[in-house]
Scaffold this active site. Sequence first.
Site, PDB file in Angstrom:
ATOM      1  N   LYS A   1     -12.466   1.429  11.863  1.00  0.00           N
ATOM      2  CA  LYS A   1     -11.135   1.924  12.256  1.00  0.00           C
ATOM      3  C   LYS A   1     -11.152   2.301  13.742  1.00  0.00           C
ATOM      4  O   LYS A   1     -10.173   2.093  14.464  1.00  0.00           O
ATOM      5  CB  LYS A   1     -10.706   3.124  11.404  1.00  0.00           C
TER       6      LYS A   1
ATOM      7  N   TYR B   1      -8.521  -2.347   5.333  1.00  0.00           N
ATOM      8  CA  TYR B   1      -9.535  -2.245   4.286  1.00  0.00           C
ATOM      9  C   TYR B   1      -9.786  -0.756   4.138  1.00  0.00           C
ATOM     10  O   TYR B   1     -10.296  -0.115   5.062  1.00  0.00           O
ATOM     11  CB  TYR B   1     -10.801  -2.984   4.709  1.00  0.00           C
TER      12      TYR B   1
ATOM     13  N   TYR C   1     -16.409   2.389   7.315  1.00  0.00           N
ATOM     14  CA  TYR C   1     -14.939   2.431   7.411  1.00  0.00           C
ATOM     15  C   TYR C   1     -14.508   3.114   8.720  1.00  0.00           C
ATOM     16  O   TYR C   1     -13.687   2.584   9.466  1.00  0.00           O
ATOM     17  CB  TYR C   1     -14.379   3.183   6.197  1.00  0.00           C
TER      18      TYR C   1
ATOM     19  N   ILE D   1      -4.106 -11.102   7.712  1.00  0.00           N
ATOM     20  CA  ILE D   1      -4.231 -10.743   9.135  1.00  0.00           C
ATOM     21  C   ILE D   1      -5.588 -11.128   9.731  1.00  0.00           C
ATOM     22  O   ILE D   1      -5.756 -11.104  10.942  1.00  0.00           O
ATOM     23  CB  ILE D   1      -3.961  -9.234   9.375  1.00  0.00           C
TER      24      ILE D   1
ATOM     25  N   ASP E   1      -8.941  10.288  10.403  1.00  0.00           N
ATOM     26  CA  ASP E   1      -9.810  11.415  10.771  1.00  0.00           C
ATOM     27  C   ASP E   1     -11.284  11.009  10.755  1.00  0.00           C
ATOM     28  O   ASP E   1     -12.116  11.677  11.362  1.00  0.00           O
ATOM     29  CB  ASP E   1      -9.593  12.572   9.784  1.00  0.00           C
TER      30      ASP E   1
ATOM     31  N   GLY F   1       0.831  -1.204   0.000  1.00  0.00           N
ATOM     32  CA  GLY F   1       0.000   0.000   0.000  1.00  0.00           C
ATOM     33  C   GLY F   1       0.865   1.253   0.000  1.00  0.00           C
ATOM     34  O   GLY F   1       2.093   1.180  -0.125  1.00  0.00           O
ATOM     35  N   GLN F   2       0.210   2.384   0.153  1.00  0.00           N
ATOM     36  CA  GLN F   2       0.939   3.663   0.084  1.00  0.00           C
ATOM     37  C   GLN F   2       1.869   3.837   1.283  1.00  0.00           C
ATOM     38  O   GLN F   2       3.064   4.103   1.142  1.00  0.00           O
ATOM     39  CB  GLN F   2      -0.045   4.833   0.078  1.00  0.00           C
ATOM     40  N   LEU F   3       1.315   3.715   2.478  1.00  0.00           N
ATOM     41  CA  LEU F   3       2.102   4.034   3.669  1.00  0.00           C
ATOM     42  C   LEU F   3       3.129   2.952   4.008  1.00  0.00           C
ATOM     43  O   LEU F   3       4.294   3.264   4.284  1.00  0.00           O
ATOM     44  CB  LEU F   3       1.163   4.258   4.871  1.00  0.00           C
TER      45      LEU F   3
HETATM   46  N1  LIG Z   1      -5.610   6.432   2.203  1.00  0.00           N
HETATM   47  C1  LIG Z   1      -6.049   7.384   3.004  1.00  0.00           C
HETATM   48  O1  LIG Z   1      -6.420   8.498   2.567  1.00  0.00           O
HETATM   49  C2  LIG Z   1      -6.065   7.173   4.493  1.00  0.00           C
HETATM   50  C3  LIG Z   1      -6.578   8.197   5.321  1.00  0.00           C
HETATM   51  C4  LIG Z   1      -6.572   8.024   6.713  1.00  0.00           C
HETATM   52  C5  LIG Z   1      -6.066   6.855   7.246  1.00  0.00           C
HETATM   53  N2  LIG Z   1      -5.596   5.857   6.432  1.00  0.00           N
HETATM   54  C6  LIG Z   1      -5.064   4.625   7.044  1.00  0.00           C
HETATM   55  O2  LIG Z   1      -3.681   4.571   6.749  1.00  0.00           O
HETATM   56  C7  LIG Z   1      -3.252   3.217   6.624  1.00  0.00           C
HETATM   57  C8  LIG Z   1      -2.489   3.059   5.332  1.00  0.00           C
HETATM   58  O3  LIG Z   1      -3.331   3.462   4.252  1.00  0.00           O
HETATM   59  P1  LIG Z   1      -2.887   3.280   2.734  1.00  0.00           P
HETATM   60  O4  LIG Z   1      -3.546   4.344   1.933  1.00  0.00           O
HETATM   61  O5  LIG Z   1      -1.413   3.046   2.657  1.00  0.00           O
HETATM   62  O6  LIG Z   1      -3.652   1.884   2.423  1.00  0.00           O
HETATM   63  P2  LIG Z   1      -3.613   1.016   1.083  1.00  0.00           P
HETATM   64  O7  LIG Z   1      -2.761   1.673   0.061  1.00  0.00           O
HETATM   65  O8  LIG Z   1      -5.040   0.657   0.764  1.00  0.00           O
HETATM   66  O9  LIG Z   1      -2.857  -0.301   1.575  1.00  0.00           O
HETATM   67  C9  LIG Z   1      -3.426  -1.192   2.493  1.00  0.00           C
HETATM   68  C10 LIG Z   1      -2.771  -2.536   2.291  1.00  0.00           C
HETATM   69  O10 LIG Z   1      -3.372  -3.472   3.210  1.00  0.00           O
HETATM   70  C11 LIG Z   1      -3.511  -4.706   2.532  1.00  0.00           C
HETATM   71  N3  LIG Z   1      -4.522  -5.585   3.126  1.00  0.00           N
HETATM   72  C12 LIG Z   1      -5.876  -5.513   2.970  1.00  0.00           C
HETATM   73  N4  LIG Z   1      -6.459  -6.550   3.587  1.00  0.00           N
HETATM   74  C13 LIG Z   1      -5.466  -7.281   4.161  1.00  0.00           C
HETATM   75  C14 LIG Z   1      -5.456  -8.497   4.922  1.00  0.00           C
HETATM   76  N5  LIG Z   1      -6.572  -9.164   5.228  1.00  0.00           N
HETATM   77  N6  LIG Z   1      -4.261  -8.993   5.341  1.00  0.00           N
HETATM   78  C15 LIG Z   1      -3.111  -8.336   5.031  1.00  0.00           C
HETATM   79  N7  LIG Z   1      -3.060  -7.211   4.306  1.00  0.00           N
HETATM   80  C16 LIG Z   1      -4.233  -6.689   3.862  1.00  0.00           C
HETATM   81  C17 LIG Z   1      -3.902  -4.291   1.126  1.00  0.00           C
HETATM   82  O11 LIG Z   1      -3.706  -5.353   0.232  1.00  0.00           O
HETATM   83  P3  LIG Z   1      -4.671  -5.460  -1.083  1.00  0.00           P
HETATM   84  O12 LIG Z   1      -4.431  -4.202  -1.859  1.00  0.00           O
HETATM   85  O13 LIG Z   1      -4.197  -6.702  -1.737  1.00  0.00           O
HETATM   86  O14 LIG Z   1      -6.075  -5.526  -0.557  1.00  0.00           O
HETATM   87  C18 LIG Z   1      -2.968  -3.103   0.878  1.00  0.00           C
HETATM   88  O15 LIG Z   1      -1.739  -3.521   0.345  1.00  0.00           O
HETATM   89  C19 LIG Z   1      -4.524   2.372   6.781  1.00  0.00           C
HETATM   90  O16 LIG Z   1      -4.614   1.933   8.109  1.00  0.00           O
HETATM   91  C20 LIG Z   1      -5.647   3.345   6.494  1.00  0.00           C
HETATM   92  O17 LIG Z   1      -6.842   2.975   7.180  1.00  0.00           O
HETATM   93  C21 LIG Z   1      -5.566   6.013   5.072  1.00  0.00           C
END
Ligand SMILES: NC(=O)c1ccc[n+]([C@@H]2O[C@H](COP(=O)([O-])OP(=O)(O)OC[C@H]3O[C@@H](n4cnc5c(N)ncnc54)[C@H](OP(=O)(O)O)[C@@H]3O)[C@@H](O)[C@H]2O)c1
Length: 281
Positions: free
Chosen positions: A128, A60, A124, A36, A101, A9-11
């Site tokens: 969270k 998710y 969502y 997980i 947020d 993912g991104q982070l």
């Molecule tokens: N993106 C935003 O704007 C945002 C804002 C606030 C907070 N956050 C939080 O920041 C964190 C990082 O966000 P991000 O944007 O980097 O997320 P992301 O790009 O969607 O990456 C999440 C990763 O988690 C993996 N994943 C999903 N289900 C899983 C499972 N059952 N077991 C293991 N891995 C699994 C996904 O794999 P697949 O792609 O194969 O499903 C993906 O690689 C998350 O906790 C998110 O809730 C994000």
Amino acid sequence: MILVTGVNGQLGFDVVRELKKRNIECLGIDIKDLDITDSDATYEYILSLRPECVVHCAAYTAVDRAEDEEELCFKVNVNGTENIAKACKETDTKMIYISTDYVFSGKGDEPFEVDGNIEPHSVYGKTKYEGELKVQEILDKYFIVRISWVFGVNGSNFIKTMLRLGKEKESLNVVCDQIGSPTYTADLAPLLCDMAASEKYGVYNATNEGFCSWAEFAEEIMKQARLTCKVNHIPTSEYEAKAIRPFNSRMSKRKLNQNGFNLLPGWKNAVNRYLIEINIL
Ligand SMILES: NC(=O)c1ccc[n+]([C@@H]2O[C@H](COP(=O)([O-])OP(=O)(O)OC[C@H]3O[C@@H](n4cnc5c(N)ncnc54)[C@H](OP(=O)(O)O)[C@@H]3O)[C@@H](O)[C@H]2O)c1
């Protein structure tokens, strides 16, 4: 050794990159390495590795789809987080849980402190927040870090969408009444690494500095990328989306300051460095 979930993912991608830059032993994993939601597999995986810290970035994250896939969203964000926390308890491992947020009420126009009004409105956001509760119930050595409007090199995000649409269209409608802060994963990752090396446990908000609306964010992207696409400011009521978004996503970073952590740079500066990173500038 530091274990990072969600490396695809991104982070997660940028956290692993930052740890490697610091020569800290680490392992980035994703769903193909460990699902997980499988409690036994997660327990065994973490017990065999006994990491010093787990930076839990997997989640998710499909906010609108979550309204139709509540069960799956709950399974990943609540049960998955609980599975990791239980294993961390057993191995005395620190855990950093990334939250959002979306846990706040989204009301008013003041920045939310870390103990601000919790009232998630979307599936969502609720999952969270329940993930946060699991971490707090199970562990003492935890960090909960609430972030918002994330962009990073590895994955799709608002900036990439704006760049694509900005090239295709002469004008775009973007909502102007939701206010928050963008978070550049390359700026957040060093903070998470600093936290992992510290014992200043607790709940934090962390984003780039400054606030804007999505429309202002879009305008800044167009300006910096030298795209002529006009951004029309529209109210949320004119933008159709399945999940309810918070109007006020402003978060106070006072707690970071109080505990001696560095604040992230301003969001416009972050957009500039990101456009350089993805070879737009
Ligand atoms: N993106 C935003 O704007 C945002 C804002 C606030 C907070 N956050 C939080 O920041 C964190 C990082 O966000 P991000 O944007 O980097 O997320 P992301 O790009 O969607 O990456 C999440 C990763 O988690 C993996 N994943 C999903 N289900 C899983 C499972 N059952 N077991 C293991 N891995 C699994 C996904 O794999 P697949 O792609 O194969 O499903 C993906 O690689 C998350 O906790 C998110 O809730 C994000």
